[in-house]
Scaffold this motif. Structure first.
Motif, PDB file in Angstrom:
ATOM      1  N   PRO A 119       0.858  -1.197   0.000  1.00 12.82           N
ATOM      2  CA  PRO A 119       0.000   0.000   0.000  1.00 12.82           C
ATOM      3  C   PRO A 119       0.884   1.233   0.000  1.00 12.82           C
ATOM      4  CG  PRO A 119       0.148  -0.901   2.203  1.00 12.82           C
ATOM      5  CD  PRO A 119       0.877  -1.857   1.298  1.00 12.82           C
ATOM      6  N   GLN A 120       0.283   2.399   0.031  1.00 12.78           N
ATOM      7  CA  GLN A 120       1.054   3.624   0.165  1.00 12.78           C
ATOM      8  C   GLN A 120       0.310   4.572   1.087  1.00 12.78           C
ATOM      9  OE1 GLN A 120      -0.175   4.981  -4.265  1.00 12.78           O
ATOM     10  NE2 GLN A 120       1.164   6.444  -3.254  1.00 12.78           N
ATOM     11  N   GLY A 121       1.033   5.579   1.555  1.00 12.98           N
ATOM     12  CA  GLY A 121       0.383   6.577   2.391  1.00 12.98           C
ATOM     13  C   GLY A 121       1.062   6.794   3.726  1.00 12.98           C
ATOM     14  N   VAL A 122       0.596   7.805   4.414  1.00 10.41           N
ATOM     15  CA  VAL A 122       1.164   8.218   5.693  1.00 10.41           C
ATOM     16  C   VAL A 122       0.203   7.863   6.820  1.00 10.41           C
ATOM     17  CG1 VAL A 122       0.167  10.529   5.487  1.00 10.41           C
ATOM     18  CG2 VAL A 122       2.134  10.165   6.980  1.00 10.41           C
ATOM     19  N   GLU A 123       0.769   7.463   7.950  1.00  9.38           N
ATOM     20  CA  GLU A 123      -0.025   7.216   9.153  1.00  9.38           C
ATOM     21  C   GLU A 123       0.756   7.726  10.354  1.00  9.38           C
ATOM     22  OE1 GLU A 123      -0.839   3.120   8.649  1.00  9.38           O
ATOM     23  OE2 GLU A 123       1.248   2.584   8.431  1.00  9.38           O
ATOM     24  N   THR A 124       0.025   8.258  11.325  1.00  8.31           N
ATOM     25  CA  THR A 124       0.644   8.826  12.518  1.00  8.31           C
ATOM     26  C   THR A 124       0.136   8.064  13.733  1.00  8.31           C
ATOM     27  OG1 THR A 124       0.678  10.984  11.427  1.00  8.31           O
ATOM     28  CG2 THR A 124       1.108  10.935  13.796  1.00  8.31           C
ATOM     29  N   PHE A 125       1.064   7.573  14.526  1.00  6.73           N
ATOM     30  CA  PHE A 125       0.723   6.719  15.664  1.00  6.73           C
ATOM     31  C   PHE A 125       0.909   7.433  17.001  1.00  6.73           C
ATOM     32  CE2 PHE A 125       1.418   3.499  12.441  1.00  6.73           C
ATOM     33  CZ  PHE A 125       0.532   2.490  12.778  1.00  6.73           C
ATOM     34  N   VAL A 126       0.071   7.055  17.949  1.00  5.04           N
ATOM     35  CA  VAL A 126       0.268   7.399  19.352  1.00  5.04           C
ATOM     36  C   VAL A 126       0.337   6.086  20.129  1.00  5.04           C
ATOM     37  CG1 VAL A 126      -0.904   9.623  19.163  1.00  5.04           C
ATOM     38  CG2 VAL A 126      -2.216   7.584  19.800  1.00  5.04           C
ATOM     39  N   LEU A 127       0.823   6.176  21.343  1.00  2.26           N
ATOM     40  CA  LEU A 127       0.942   4.979  22.167  1.00  2.26           C
ATOM     41  C   LEU A 127      -0.429   4.456  22.554  1.00  2.26           C
ATOM     42  CD1 LEU A 127       2.801   3.055  23.807  1.00  2.26           C
ATOM     43  CD2 LEU A 127       2.558   4.649  25.716  1.00  2.26           C
ATOM     44  N   GLY A 128      -0.603   3.152  22.457  1.00  2.00           N
ATOM     45  CA  GLY A 128      -1.861   2.572  22.872  1.00  2.00           C
ATOM     46  C   GLY A 128      -1.927   1.109  22.503  1.00  2.00           C
ATOM     47  N   LEU A 129      -3.064   0.523  22.724  1.00  2.00           N
ATOM     48  CA  LEU A 129      -3.272  -0.882  22.400  1.00  2.00           C
ATOM     49  C   LEU A 129      -3.690  -0.985  20.939  1.00  2.00           C
ATOM     50  CD1 LEU A 129      -3.511  -3.830  23.369  1.00  2.00           C
ATOM     51  CD2 LEU A 129      -5.908  -3.350  23.897  1.00  2.00           C
ATOM     52  N   THR A 174      -2.151   3.355  31.130  1.00  2.00           N
ATOM     53  CA  THR A 174      -2.881   4.605  30.939  1.00  2.00           C
ATOM     54  C   THR A 174      -1.849   5.696  30.706  1.00  2.00           C
ATOM     55  OG1 THR A 174      -2.871   4.983  33.343  1.00  2.00           O
ATOM     56  CG2 THR A 174      -4.812   3.925  32.386  1.00  2.00           C
ATOM     57  N   ASP A 175      -1.959   6.369  29.610  1.00  2.00           N
ATOM     58  CA  ASP A 175      -0.982   7.391  29.255  1.00  2.00           C
ATOM     59  C   ASP A 175      -1.561   8.760  29.575  1.00  2.00           C
ATOM     60  OD1 ASP A 175       0.943   8.988  28.210  1.00  2.00           O
ATOM     61  OD2 ASP A 175       0.678   8.364  26.120  1.00  2.00           O
ATOM     62  N   GLN A 176      -0.949   9.459  30.523  1.00  2.00           N
ATOM     63  CA  GLN A 176      -1.468  10.763  30.937  1.00  2.00           C
ATOM     64  C   GLN A 176      -1.329  11.800  29.832  1.00  2.00           C
ATOM     65  OE1 GLN A 176       0.965  12.965  33.833  1.00  2.00           O
ATOM     66  NE2 GLN A 176       2.499  11.330  33.685  1.00  2.00           N
ATOM     67  N   TYR A 177      -0.500  11.507  28.834  1.00  2.00           N
ATOM     68  CA  TYR A 177      -0.303  12.457  27.734  1.00  2.00           C
ATOM     69  C   TYR A 177      -1.076  12.066  26.484  1.00  2.00           C
ATOM     70  CZ  TYR A 177       3.624  13.693  30.760  1.00  2.00           C
ATOM     71  OH  TYR A 177       4.388  14.062  31.830  1.00  2.00           O
ATOM     72  N   LEU A 178      -1.980  11.098  26.603  1.00  2.00           N
ATOM     73  CA  LEU A 178      -2.634  10.545  25.419  1.00  2.00           C
ATOM     74  C   LEU A 178      -3.431  11.591  24.647  1.00  2.00           C
ATOM     75  CD1 LEU A 178      -3.264   8.139  23.639  1.00  2.00           C
ATOM     76  CD2 LEU A 178      -5.154   7.573  25.168  1.00  2.00           C
ATOM     77  N   GLN A 179      -4.239  12.387  25.336  1.00  2.00           N
ATOM     78  CA  GLN A 179      -5.071  13.361  24.633  1.00  2.00           C
ATOM     79  C   GLN A 179      -4.233  14.392  23.886  1.00  2.00           C
ATOM     80  OE1 GLN A 179      -8.331  13.032  24.141  1.00  2.00           O
ATOM     81  NE2 GLN A 179      -8.074  11.117  25.283  1.00  2.00           N
ATOM     82  N   GLN A 180      -3.155  14.863  24.516  1.00  2.00           N
ATOM     83  CA  GLN A 180      -2.274  15.810  23.840  1.00  2.00           C
ATOM     84  C   GLN A 180      -1.588  15.152  22.647  1.00  2.00           C
ATOM     85  OE1 GLN A 180      -0.690  16.373  27.901  1.00  2.00           O
ATOM     86  NE2 GLN A 180      -0.074  18.379  27.154  1.00  2.00           N
ATOM     87  N   SER A 181      -1.209  13.895  22.813  1.00  2.00           N
ATOM     88  CA  SER A 181      -0.560  13.166  21.732  1.00  2.00           C
ATOM     89  C   SER A 181      -1.505  12.990  20.551  1.00  2.00           C
ATOM     90  CB  SER A 181      -0.074  11.797  22.224  1.00  2.00           C
ATOM     91  OG  SER A 181       0.869  11.930  23.270  1.00  2.00           O
ATOM     92  N   ILE A 182      -2.758  12.631  20.844  1.00  2.00           N
ATOM     93  CA  ILE A 182      -3.747  12.453  19.777  1.00  2.00           C
ATOM     94  C   ILE A 182      -3.998  13.775  19.057  1.00  2.00           C
ATOM     95  CG2 ILE A 182      -6.182  11.959  19.312  1.00  2.00           C
ATOM     96  CD1 ILE A 182      -6.049   9.830  21.508  1.00  2.00           C
ATOM     97  N   TYR A 183      -4.065  14.849  19.823  1.00  2.00           N
ATOM     98  CA  TYR A 183      -4.283  16.163  19.224  1.00  2.00           C
ATOM     99  C   TYR A 183      -3.154  16.500  18.249  1.00  2.00           C
ATOM    100  CZ  TYR A 183      -4.355  21.270  18.866  1.00  2.00           C
ATOM    101  OH  TYR A 183      -4.334  22.561  18.389  1.00  2.00           O
ATOM    102  N   PHE A 184      -1.921  16.331  18.692  1.00  2.00           N
ATOM    103  CA  PHE A 184      -0.786  16.650  17.820  1.00  2.00           C
ATOM    104  C   PHE A 184      -0.722  15.694  16.640  1.00  2.00           C
ATOM    105  CE2 PHE A 184       3.948  16.447  17.020  1.00  2.00           C
ATOM    106  CZ  PHE A 184       3.976  17.618  16.267  1.00  2.00           C
ATOM    107  N   ALA A 185      -0.970  14.417  16.882  1.00  2.00           N
ATOM    108  CA  ALA A 185      -0.962  13.430  15.806  1.00  2.00           C
ATOM    109  C   ALA A 185      -1.981  13.793  14.727  1.00  2.00           C
ATOM    110  CB  ALA A 185      -1.248  12.040  16.356  1.00  2.00           C
TER     111      ALA A 185
END
Length: 271
Positions: A119-129, A174-185
């Motif tokens: 495939p092709q394309g870009v994806e941005t990951f954050v920490l999680g399951l 549980t990542d205390q920075y998850l929401q900020q990470s998702i926002y930036f991602a």
């Protein structure tokens, strides 16, 4: 000596959480971003038909760093590596944590077995399951860098990047920075798709060791599929690298603007 109201508030919070006040004041002076070009040295990362992941992400990472430094005098830019050298995963996290960084950006290229149509394309990951086999496969590929390290099993508490059972640790995190990470991602993904015109493979979650170890908002960007001819040619080109670096920079600029607004409200409560 009397402290101004805003510093008194910070000092009280420091006492409450048993954090030295001078450490909190230091964190409020400027903004630090860590750029982490994946792989390097004896670890080439994914290999395309005429390029290596380690080289592509290093070039994009340095271009991104220069954009930030040239446009934000109040931002300190650190690299986990700025040359072709191998840096262990825990050392990358250590660089960011010691600097008390405010943001962590890890850059990578994806790949698929050459027996399959890539495939092709870009994806941005954050920490999680990871919620899909595809996400797990990406995490396995990036975490396999630890196999280049000595005593990796002891260092990472028996973690084996090739064993699905090892990833159960991320289910209970549980990542205390998850929401900020998702926002930036989301900002990064949006800019890469709309500004650089990359194929959209969305923001995703998966169990990346390097993101687990950093104590700040963090993302891992798969800039494209090096196993896809079109993506590889784009990522190799100077114009492609400049566009991708600029897109991530534009996302950073927006994130930093929101960060500054919130910091201003906190440090100037009467305004």
């Amino acid at each position: 000596m009397l402290l101004p109201l805003n510093k008194l508030i910070i000092y009280c919070l420091g006492v409450l959480f048993l954090i030295p006040a001078e450490d909190i004041f230091a964190q409020k002076n400027g903004f630090t971003v860590v750029i982490d070009p994946g792989h390097g040295g004896r670890d080439p990362g994914a290999i395309g038909s005429s390029s290596k992941e380690k080289d592509l992400v290093l070039s994009v990472g340095k271009k991104l760093g220069n954009l930030i430094k040239n446009n934000h005098q109040d931002v300190t830019v650190l690299y986990t590596r700025n040359t072709d050298r191998f840096v262990e995963l825990d050392k990358r996290a250590e660089i960011a944590n010691k600097a008390k960084a405010d943001l962590y950006i890890s850059l990578h290229c994806n790949a698929l077995d050459r027996k399959k149509r890539s495939p092709q394309g870009v994806e941005t990951f954050v920490l999680g399951l990871h919620r899909s086999k595809d996400n797990l496969d990406v995490a396995k590929a990036e975490n396999s860098v630890i196999l280049y390290e000595d005593d990796y099993s002891a260092k990472y508490q028996g973690f084996d990047p090739n064993e699905p059972e090892s990833y159960i640790i991320f289910e209970f995190m549980t990542d205390q920075y998850l929401q900020q990470s998702i926002y930036f991602a989301s900002l990064v993904q949006n800019k890469l798709v709309n500004n650089s015109k990359r194929v959209n493979r969305d923001v995703r979650q998966a169990g990346f060791l390097v993101l687990r170890e950093v104590a700040m908002p963090s993302i891992l960007v798969e800039l494209g599929y090096i196993s896809n001819v079109t993506d590889e040619q784009y990522m190799k080109s100077e114009s492609g690298q400049e566009s991708m670096a600029n897109s991530v920079y534009l996302a950073f600029k927006e994130y930093k603007r929101e960060y500054d607004k919130k910091s201003h409200v906190f440090t100037n409560p009467q305004q």
